[in-house]
Design a protein around this motif. Sequence first.
Motif, PDB file in Angstrom:
ATOM      1  N   GLU A   1      -1.697   7.390  -6.512  1.00  0.00           N
ATOM      2  CA  GLU A   1      -3.048   7.930  -6.343  1.00  0.00           C
ATOM      3  C   GLU A   1      -3.714   8.185  -7.688  1.00  0.00           C
ATOM      4  O   GLU A   1      -4.909   7.980  -7.852  1.00  0.00           O
TER       5      GLU A   1
ATOM      6  N   LYS B   1      -1.596  15.616 -12.268  1.00  0.00           N
ATOM      7  CA  LYS B   1      -2.201  15.953 -10.965  1.00  0.00           C
ATOM      8  C   LYS B   1      -1.757  17.321 -10.448  1.00  0.00           C
ATOM      9  O   LYS B   1      -2.057  17.685  -9.317  1.00  0.00           O
TER      10      LYS B   1
ATOM     11  N   LYS C   1       2.215   1.372 -10.113  1.00  0.00           N
ATOM     12  CA  LYS C   1       2.068   0.502  -8.946  1.00  0.00           C
ATOM     13  C   LYS C   1       3.446   0.136  -8.446  1.00  0.00           C
ATOM     14  O   LYS C   1       4.413   0.139  -9.218  1.00  0.00           O
TER      15      LYS C   1
ATOM     16  N   LYS D   1       0.862  -1.176   0.000  1.00  0.00           N
ATOM     17  CA  LYS D   1       0.000   0.000   0.000  1.00  0.00           C
ATOM     18  C   LYS D   1       0.904   1.233   0.000  1.00  0.00           C
ATOM     19  O   LYS D   1       2.124   1.130   0.135  1.00  0.00           O
ATOM     20  N   ALA D   2       0.252   2.405  -0.179  1.00  0.00           N
ATOM     21  CA  ALA D   2       1.012   3.651  -0.231  1.00  0.00           C
ATOM     22  C   ALA D   2       1.932   3.821   0.978  1.00  0.00           C
ATOM     23  O   ALA D   2       2.945   4.506   0.908  1.00  0.00           O
TER      24      ALA D   2
ATOM     25  N   ARG E   1       3.848   8.625  -4.473  1.00  0.00           N
ATOM     26  CA  ARG E   1       2.478   8.564  -3.939  1.00  0.00           C
ATOM     27  C   ARG E   1       1.502   9.174  -4.937  1.00  0.00           C
ATOM     28  O   ARG E   1       0.420   8.653  -5.177  1.00  0.00           O
ATOM     29  N   ASN E   2       1.928  10.278  -5.512  1.00  0.00           N
ATOM     30  CA  ASN E   2       1.094  10.983  -6.487  1.00  0.00           C
ATOM     31  C   ASN E   2       0.736  10.068  -7.674  1.00  0.00           C
ATOM     32  O   ASN E   2      -0.419  10.015  -8.109  1.00  0.00           O
TER      33      ASN E   2
END
Lengths: 150, 514, 443
Positions: free
Chosen positions: C246, C49, C251, C10-11, C242-243
């Motif tokens: 998201e 983003k 991955k 996970k992140a 992370r960006n």
Amino acid sequence: MDPSNKNPAPGLSWEPKIVMFCCNWCSYAGADGAGIGRFQQSPSMRIIRVMCSSRVDPVHVFNAFLEGADAVLITGCHLGDCHYINGNEKTLVKFKFMQMLLKELGLEEERLQLNWISASEGEKFASVVNEATEKIRKLGPSPLKPEGVI
Amino acid sequence: MIEEKVYSSICPGCGLGCGLYIREKVEPTGDKTKPELSVDFRKNAPVNAGKLCRFGMNLPIYYGKIPNSKVKGKKSSLKEAVAAAAKALKAASKENMAFLSVGMSTNEEQLAFSALAKTFSCPVETGMEIYAAFPETVHKALGYGTGLEEIEASKQVFLFIDPYVSYPLVLRRVLKAKRKGAKVTAVGPKSLPLADENLSLEPAEYGKSLAPTQASILLSDLHPYSDPTQIKAILELAETSGAKLLFLRPFVNSKGATRLAKHTKQRSFEKLLKALEAGEIKTLFCLDSDLSELSLDPKRVKKALSNLDTLIVQASRSSPLTEFADIVIGAEPFYQKKGSVLNAEGRLLKTGGDSILGFKALAELAKALGKEGLDFAQVQKKAFSSFGLSETDEFKPEKAKPISCGNFELRAGFEKKEKPKNTKKEEQTQKAHFSYNFTPFMWQGLEDDCNFVELNIRLVQKLGLSKGGSLNLKTPDGETQMRFKVSALAEGVVLSEKKIKGLVLPRDEVELSR
Amino acid sequence: MPERPEPKAKAGVIKVGAKLIGWATDAKLREKGASGGLVTALLAAALKKGLVDKVLTLKKISEFEAVPVLTSEVEEVLQSGGSMHSVPVNLARYLPEGIGEQRIALPAKPCDARAVIERAKRNAVDLEKTFLIGLNCGGSIHPETTRKMLKTVYRLDPEEISGEEIVKGKLIFFTKDGKEHAISIDELEEKGLGRRENCRYCSVKIPINADLACGNWGVTGAFAGQGTFVEVRTEKGAKLLRNALEAGFAKVEPAEEKGIRVREKINRIMLKLSEKNRQEIFSPIEAKQGPERLKYFQKALENCIHCGACKAVCPVCTCGEDSKCTSYTSREDSYKISLFHLVRFLHLSDSCLGCGQCEDVCPAEIPLTRLYQCFATPVREAFDYMPGMSAQTPPYFALKLEKECGCQHHGLEKAGLEESSCAKEPEREGKREGQRQGQGGCC
Ligand SMILES: Cc1cc2nc3c(=O)[nH]c(=O)nc-3n(C[C@H](O)[C@H](O)[C@H](O)COP(=O)(O)OP(=O)(O)OC[C@H]3O[C@@H](n4cnc5c(N)ncnc54)[C@H](O)[C@@H]3O)c2cc1C
Ligand code: SF4
Ligand code: SF4
Ligand code: SF4
Ligand code: SF4
């Protein structure tokens, strides 16, 4: 090329030519002191007065060599005595770098010197000059001297 | 936000056409006619591997001179200028017209210009009178191309040019040949660091002093001031030895322009000037060719041009000529042009842009004068086929061809000038032979860091010059003061990379004093 | 390409120091990318983003040519994947000059990242706003050399090439007919071809100075050939990752222990080889002393045609037009060695990265990087300072006014010029007096 000796008479031999940068507040006065005190001094010097030894940029030093100087002496106030607080410390850093560069380049170490001479050290001034001249006389002309310059 | 456009272009500085990128930044709020330019290195370019000489590095300054269209000294639109030019041309008498284009525009523009000139049955002048000095059978050999790669593969290189100054991107090829063991012989007044042997020879001595073989290459150049005697001697040397030969060229499309001009009775700049002075030319149309920059005497050019009824200039860059022309057709800068040039090696190169403003102006003029339907694609095809090529391919230079010209006589040589008269006392002056070392800056009217002439140390000492001082040069046309540089030159030679008034011919004589 | 397992991670695993395997979620990007397409995915996600305003990347023109472009188009970024070994460019110079408002992300080989950091020290880049996605680098090749290799060693027409790759020390070319042609880089380099000389002795292979360090070393197991190994070096790097997660562009999975060891091992081997090459290249020069040494430099520079390209291209030089090396140099001087070069040798002695740009563009084929490194190596050793690896001030500028104990020598100590300097203190006042008297006497 210095016009005074552009046409050397035959047989006229090489004499060391040394460019000396003197700080207005110390060594330049030291040079005066040396003169007043009648210390024996070699005539090989070309003195350039600067307001602080840190005014001497590497460009000046390189230029002196490229124009035919056999050696360059930088002189300034003793560490801690700089008229401008820490100019001479900057000189020291620059000197260290120039010294490393000239060494890498293959130029003899003695051709670039840094000395701290205060205004009252006329005698020291004379001895620095004389010693340097002797050393350079032994080393011979600088390999960077341009063609046609003695 | 600032928009940046990258052009994969070539340098217009000399006949090599080095590859490069021009980065053009236009600030939307700022002056759109004055984009901010920079050069960037195109390492994949086969001519130069991305490397550039001082001229190429200075291109932003060169391109900074943007021309305005003008009619009778007043700023106008491009359309107005074209219309005015058409009107002036229609009114002109075809007996005293001249069209000049030396090779600083694309093949496509060159052909459109030829078509326009043809409506007056006029040839396009390239300033290459040297062609007139040679019988037609020799012209082909003068135009042969040879890839720079062939220099690297040679066992011996003979330099009749100074590659440090004249066609600098040749230098690395010679160095590479040398690293592979080639011997380098430099023929000329200056000792070149890369040469194994430096010879100062007269053309008559080439045959007996130089011994090239089939594995050798001769590098010379062909420009408006070339000495036919020397060129002849080099051709003979190549023919008898079977050595390869490459004539470098001063303008990016010199080769294309001369091949497309097809006209062999070219006049030299000197003859053009004389014709102007005599009032024999009344209408002159110059395409990207500024006579005052190309001539060695700009003041004389200005005076001679005042005899014209009409001076029409189509230019991609402003220059002295665009200042005093009657009509200026301001075209796009070279890097924005769509089109092709044929470089000195015979590589057909793309100029890299997407604008055909300059071509269209010429096509429109031709149309106004009765030559309809000049279509870019068709004109391009015609140009390519006249070179025997079907498309641009920067990776394919011409292959060297053996020179075979047979015995021939020169039709004309250079006229010798009168010698300067001695005025100062003997011991204060020295006579010397004067030569030019032509640089891209000299041809393109761009300022270079060279406010000096070169002399050897012995001459400097004889004249009693001191560093930083200046030198007096005297010719029949007057006196000039120049600074000087000490160089490894042959005895009694003065060399210059800057135009000096009145000094034109190779090996002119000058009088020197302090 | 096989289907990928859903990542277990996970992140939360994304933090400074983490070593992960990542890949682009878009299969096309993975296909196009050098290893897992992660770098391209990170750049595209950052732009999409709004983490950055622009991305500096390479626009491909042919197999051997690409131009750096500063873009705000996600589409253009997505076009840019894949490693171009024959594009020896340094990206630092393409960042907008000065401290601007723009936040920019760029891929960065160690020499790119080092150059950006050196430029930041000279106020030409705002490091806070610059996102460096580091790429491991085994070296790059000048395209002129690539073409020559293809013609003389591979015996292939450069126009027939459809792709290239470096795998296990072999330079592999793919031709349009679908064939693979592999030759070991060692073999090529013995023939004087292969990587640029400076890359052969480059001493940073993993860009630990960047925000992220990405590469294909250490990609093991199921991911071999289809994942990008990424080490998170800074908080900014973690943000980038992370960006992208998201945004659904990429991955990640924690890297296997074995992979981490493999990466370290290859790095060690490569660095050892670099050191060996450095010895080989520099010891003949080191052996020259005194006048012979000076002759070597004079001879090396004798063909200079003063084009100024070496300075214009140098990514650590931020002087612009009005620079000391050019302002006092005139072609009129017939000096034994040009002032321009002496000044540059000095100015670069504490900052030359050995990135090879100067040598790449020199029209006189002068081995410039080798020359600059001759002057930079002793400085690096004397001051234990490696340019571009941290925010540390270059020793030439290290001197600052410091007054902790009433003595001003700390800067000198820092710069390695003095050991202890407080001893002189008592004499000082007296000397000052003397100086003043001397001064009075003279005026
Ligand atoms: C010259 C070079 C040598 C390399 N050598 C090694 C190595 O020895 N070991 C190792 O583990 N990894 C090496 N890499 C890194 C590796 O090839 C991949 O770039 C990395 O694994 C990231 O893969 P990716 O699929 O995520 O990148 P991609 O998604 O393919 O993105 C690649 C990015 O790199 C940029 N890029 C491509 N070529 C260059 C270039 N010449 N200079 C600067 N940026 C460029 C592209 O613009 C793109 O943004 C090298 C990369 C390059 C460019
Ligand atoms: S050699 Fe010629 S084409 Fe190349 S950069 Fe110089 S002037 Fe331009
Ligand atoms: S200098 Fe180092 S980081 Fe730069 S391309 Fe060469 S090997 Fe890679
Ligand atoms: S001097 Fe050359 S190798 Fe050193 S940083 Fe500048 S361009 Fe790179
Ligand atoms: S790039 Fe080469 S030729 Fe040009 S100035 Fe630098 S050293 Fe001289």
